[in-house]
Design an enzyme around this catalytic site. Structure first.
Site, PDB file in Angstrom:
ATOM      1  N   HIS A  69       0.827  -1.212   0.000  1.00 49.45           N
ATOM      2  CA  HIS A  69       0.000   0.000   0.000  1.00 49.45           C
ATOM      3  C   HIS A  69       0.863   1.265   0.000  1.00 49.45           C
ATOM      4  CE1 HIS A  69      -4.004   1.743   1.689  1.00 49.45           C
ATOM      5  NE2 HIS A  69      -3.320   2.696   1.080  1.00 49.45           N
ATOM      6  N   ASN A 107      -6.267   9.251   7.165  1.00 55.82           N
ATOM      7  CA  ASN A 107      -7.474   8.455   6.926  1.00 55.82           C
ATOM      8  C   ASN A 107      -7.080   6.987   6.765  1.00 55.82           C
ATOM      9  OD1 ASN A 107      -9.617   7.082   5.802  1.00 55.82           O
ATOM     10  ND2 ASN A 107     -10.051   8.592   4.212  1.00 55.82           N
ATOM     11  N   ASP A 162       0.872   2.700   3.741  1.00 60.85           N
ATOM     12  CA  ASP A 162      -0.047   3.774   3.318  1.00 60.85           C
ATOM     13  C   ASP A 162       0.731   5.082   3.154  1.00 60.85           C
ATOM     14  OD1 ASP A 162      -2.299   4.988   2.384  1.00 60.85           O
ATOM     15  OD2 ASP A 162      -3.421   4.887   4.262  1.00 60.85           O
TER      16      ASP A 162
END
Ligand code: DOR
Ligand code: ZN
Ligand code: ZN
Length: 428
Positions: free
Chosen positions: A56, A276, A303
């Protein structure tokens, strides 16, 4: 053909061994190895792991090259010890066609610092309305296996069901950003004591958990593979644990920041902590660590979400969500998981290389450190202590929550198919 002899490294944290790399492959692992004309890397006290794999990463190219490019992002990945990253699809244009995923794949090949496996969007334009050309992206040169609308949730249950059905044919996986959109309208941070005190819009845990509960049931119904992105709550852990106990094909990731940071930091109003899913509570952090240790959570995924300073150096409400993570991930995992006794280095190899490669069905990565395997490797000095200085990042963006924080460990060398991408802590 280059020959490199790594001497005295603790392979996966175990006994000290020598590792011989000839060309692109590991050819011998043992003690007392020597090789004529080899470049010798003295690695006493260092840990040798398989090259890290990120499921990710936001590389931002095409479209937001002011935040990151494939080249700068893969340089950051190499510095962090990664040899492969999955590039998320929320670019401009969105990676929802064979053409765009092939472009990202080609840029990755040209970068030379780290393999780039493009993720394909689930729906056209990430709009959640129509399935993207999943089959065409899979059949393209990029060979896409992982699909995600990350940044947005595939909230329509019928679309999610169809996506799971479609990718089953080629052993693909849907990676869900679990965020019920109506429950998070206007949300600015975790819903709880801190949001109430600060008067900021709350992001309830149930917004994540309700989507995960629905999706594990859909995955079971369809008999397909679901991967849950960035788990952030103790309740999400419970649902994934339950789904796994049923034998369903569900995997999950956690980010380094959700293993370390809590919503107490939002009291600073520093938008570097805006992300988020949001930073949650201490109880959530402890549940996530425990779940990563017991294997309920399969892997760590960064992320990595680069943003230019004008999108972060502003008031909390206007700031973009996300943090960079590639260059600090391993140190945060060392601090939160290794130094707490929750994982040993073999466990780190499992959660940051073996399992993410397996989930992404990525060939040539996440392999054992053994003769005949591709020489995708990282050497870590676990005794190193240093302060995070974003000015030294290889990433084009600086939005790290760790500026000025002391973190343990340092990547000294990264090898991609036998070629050093990082040498003595510096990009080669
Ligand atoms: O914080 C985040 N940033 N979460 C996401 O889901 C998207 C990402 C981004 O693209 O900036
Ligand atoms: Zn996401
Ligand atoms: Zn993301």
């Amino acid at each position: 053909m280059s020959t490199i002899l790594i001497r005295g490294a603790k392979v996966l944290g175990g006994a000290a061994q020598d590792v011989l790399i000839e060309g692109a492959a590991v050819t011998r692992v043992g003690t007392g190895l020597s090789a004529e004309g080899a470049q010798v890397v003295e690695a006493e006290g260092q840990i040798l792991l398989p090259g890290l794999v990120d499921l990710h990463t936001h590389l931002r190219e095409p479209g937001r090259e002011d935040s990151e490019t494939v080249l700068t992002g893969t340089r950051a990945a190499a510095v962090g010890g990664y040899t492969a990253v999955h590039a998320m699809a929320n670019t401009h244009p969105v990676a929802d066609t064979a053409g765009v995923v092939e472009q990202v794949y080609r840029l990755g090949k040209e970068s030379g610092y780290c393999d780039v496996q493009p993720v394909g969007a689930v729906t056209v334009g990430l709009e959640g309305k129509h399935l993207a050309e999943l089959g065409a992206m899979h059949d393209s040169a990029a060979g896409v296996k992982v699909f995600s609308d990350d940044g947005k949730c595939v909230d329509d249950a019928v679309i999610m069901r169809r996506a799971l059905e479609y990718v089953k044919a080629f052993d693909g996986v849907i990676a869900q950003h679990a965020q019920e959109p109506r429950l998070t309208e206007g949300a600015q941070m975790n819903e709880g004591v801190v949001s109430a005190e600060l008067g900021l819009g709350g992001w309830p845990a149930v917004a994540e958990e309700s989507i995960i509960a629905r999706d594990v049931l859909l995955a079971a119904h369809v008999g397909s593979r679901l991967h849950v992105c960035h788990l952030s709550t103790a309740g999400s852990v419970e649902i994934v644990r339950w789904a796994k106990s049923k034998g369903w094909n569900v995997t999950a990731e956690v980010t380094p920041h959700h293993l370390l940071l809590t919503d107490e930091l939002v009291r600073t109003y520093n938008p570097v902590y805006k992300v988020n899913p949001p930073l949650r509570t201490e109880a959530d952090v402890l549940a996530l660590r425990e779940a990563l240790a017991d294997g309920t959570i399969d892997c760590v995924a960064t992320d990595h979400a680069p943003h230019p300073h004008e999108d972060k150096d502003c008031e909390w409400g206007a700031a973009a969500m996300g943090m960079v993570g590639l260059e600090t991930a391993l140190s945060v995992v060392q601090e939160t998981m290794v130094e707490t006794g929750l994982l040993d280095w073999a466990g780190v190899a499992d959660r940051m290389s073996f399992r993410p490669a397996r989930i992404g069905r990525l060939a040539g990565h996440g392999r054992p450190v053994a003769a005949g395997e591709p020489a995708n490797l990282v050497l870590v000095d676990p005794a190193y202590r240093g302060t995070v200085d974003p000015a030294r990042f290889a990433s084009r963006s600086r939005n790290t929550p760790y500026q000025g924080r002391e973190l343990p460990g340092r990547v000294t060398h990264t090898f991609l198919r036998g070629r050093a991408t990082v040498l003595d802590g510096k990009l080669a």
